[in-house]
Design a protein around this motif. Structure first.
Motif, short mmCIF file in Angstrom:
data_model
loop_
_atom_site.label_atom_id
_atom_site.label_comp_id
_atom_site.label_asym_id
_atom_site.label_seq_id
_atom_site.Cartn_x
_atom_site.Cartn_y
_atom_site.Cartn_z
N GLY A 9 45.46 -55.97 14.96
CA GLY A 9 44.85 -55.14 13.93
C GLY A 9 44.95 -55.82 12.58
N PHE A 10 44.85 -55.03 11.53
CA PHE A 10 44.96 -55.58 10.18
C PHE A 10 45.49 -54.52 9.24
CE2 PHE A 10 40.58 -53.95 10.39
CZ PHE A 10 40.54 -53.13 9.27
N ALA A 11 46.03 -55.00 8.13
CA ALA A 11 46.53 -54.11 7.08
C ALA A 11 45.99 -54.63 5.75
CB ALA A 11 48.05 -54.09 7.08
N GLY A 48 47.88 -48.31 -11.68
CA GLY A 48 46.83 -47.51 -11.04
C GLY A 48 47.21 -47.13 -9.62
N ALA A 49 46.21 -46.69 -8.89
CA ALA A 49 46.41 -46.26 -7.50
C ALA A 49 46.70 -47.46 -6.61
CB ALA A 49 45.15 -45.55 -7.00
N VAL A 50 47.62 -47.28 -5.68
CA VAL A 50 47.94 -48.29 -4.67
C VAL A 50 48.04 -47.56 -3.33
CG1 VAL A 50 49.69 -49.90 -3.82
CG2 VAL A 50 49.28 -49.72 -6.27
N PHE A 51 47.36 -48.09 -2.33
CA PHE A 51 47.53 -47.55 -0.99
C PHE A 51 47.22 -48.61 0.04
CE2 PHE A 51 43.21 -46.51 -2.23
CZ PHE A 51 42.45 -46.71 -1.10
N GLY A 52 47.66 -48.36 1.26
CA GLY A 52 47.43 -49.28 2.36
C GLY A 52 46.55 -48.65 3.41
N MET A 53 45.74 -49.49 4.04
CA MET A 53 44.87 -49.07 5.13
C MET A 53 45.20 -49.96 6.33
SD MET A 53 41.34 -48.94 2.90
CE MET A 53 40.37 -47.85 3.94
N CYS A 54 45.71 -49.37 7.39
CA CYS A 54 46.12 -50.13 8.56
C CYS A 54 45.29 -49.75 9.77
CB CYS A 54 47.59 -49.87 8.88
SG CYS A 54 48.73 -50.28 7.55
N ASN A 55 44.65 -50.74 10.38
CA ASN A 55 43.95 -50.57 11.64
C ASN A 55 44.91 -51.10 12.70
OD1 ASN A 55 42.46 -50.90 13.99
ND2 ASN A 55 41.07 -52.41 13.14
N VAL A 56 45.42 -50.22 13.54
CA VAL A 56 46.43 -50.62 14.51
C VAL A 56 45.79 -50.75 15.89
CG1 VAL A 56 48.69 -50.10 15.50
CG2 VAL A 56 48.18 -49.45 13.13
N ASP A 57 45.67 -52.00 16.34
CA ASP A 57 45.23 -52.30 17.71
C ASP A 57 43.86 -51.71 18.05
OD1 ASP A 57 45.77 -53.69 20.03
OD2 ASP A 57 46.96 -52.09 20.95
N ASP A 58 43.02 -51.49 17.04
CA ASP A 58 41.71 -50.86 17.23
C ASP A 58 41.80 -49.51 17.93
OD1 ASP A 58 40.02 -52.56 15.86
OD2 ASP A 58 39.75 -53.90 17.57
N GLU A 59 42.97 -48.85 17.80
CA GLU A 59 43.18 -47.55 18.43
C GLU A 59 43.19 -46.40 17.43
OE1 GLU A 59 43.46 -46.71 21.67
OE2 GLU A 59 43.04 -48.78 22.25
N PHE A 60 43.76 -46.65 16.24
CA PHE A 60 43.90 -45.60 15.24
C PHE A 60 44.13 -46.27 13.89
CE2 PHE A 60 48.08 -46.65 16.70
CZ PHE A 60 48.89 -46.59 15.58
N PHE A 61 44.11 -45.46 12.82
CA PHE A 61 44.44 -46.02 11.52
C PHE A 61 45.47 -45.16 10.82
CE2 PHE A 61 40.75 -43.35 10.36
CZ PHE A 61 41.23 -42.67 9.25
N VAL A 62 46.14 -45.81 9.85
CA VAL A 62 47.13 -45.13 9.03
C VAL A 62 46.79 -45.41 7.57
CG1 VAL A 62 49.58 -44.90 8.47
CG2 VAL A 62 48.90 -45.52 10.79
N LEU A 63 46.80 -44.37 6.75
CA LEU A 63 46.68 -44.51 5.30
C LEU A 63 48.07 -44.25 4.73
CD1 LEU A 63 43.36 -42.56 4.56
CD2 LEU A 63 43.67 -45.02 4.91
N ILE A 64 48.52 -45.16 3.88
CA ILE A 64 49.87 -45.10 3.30
C ILE A 64 49.74 -45.19 1.79
CG2 ILE A 64 52.13 -46.21 3.21
CD1 ILE A 64 51.16 -47.62 5.92
#
Length: 162
Positions: A9-11, A48-64
């Protein structure tokens, strides 16, 4: 100490400062656990705003999204906690029990309003999550477009996958 298997995936770290968006790749090691992701995002130190977008194994995503005194989280599929440590970490931090193994329904957990101040209301984020025919990277691209940094996000993904 056990060695964590790498997760596909990617972050992406997203920063909005002085009205401008900036996307940068995060090390893929952050996909193995939530603590690494939160630490990496907090180290970006921005007014300013900081957040992460994680695509995990093309199964789901997480916003942090680190916030004063904690972190706002959104997991696109709570059932992912059955198979992925980072998803389990999200549910633990949210104090939500993991779903049963035989539960086949997909539902998000966390703060659907995590990006509402950046142009993505809760209802629209839910509509994107409920598009089960889309892969997580496509859902994240829709989120990026809606918030106004879609071009930067797409360019970064192109350079990551050349």
């Amino acid at each position: 100490m056990t060695v964590q298997e790498p997760v596909a995936g990617f972050a992406v770290a997203v920063v909005r400062e002085d009205g401008r968006w900036r996307c940068s790749a995060m090390d893929n090691s952050v996909l193995t656990g939530l603590d690494a992701s939160i630490t990496a995002l907090r180290e970006l130190r921005s007014t300013g705003a900081v957040f992460g977008m994680c695509n995990v194994d093309d199964e789901f995503f997480v916003l942090i999204r680190p916030v004063p005194g904690g972190v706002d989280l959104l997991l696109s599929d709570a059932a992912a906690a059955l198979d992925y440590d980072i998803a389990g970490d999200v549910l633990d931090l949210l104090r939500v029990d993991a779903p049963d193994e035989d539960d086949e329904e997909v539902w998000p957990e966390g703060n659907l309003a995590v990006l509402s101040d950046l142009g993505l209301p809760e209802g629209e984020l839910l509509v994107i999550i409920e598009e089960v025919d889309l892969y997580p990277d496509e859902q994240l691209e829709m989120i990026a477009q809606r918030c106004g940094f879609g071009d930067d996000f797409s360019k970064l993904l192109e350079t990551m996958y050349r």
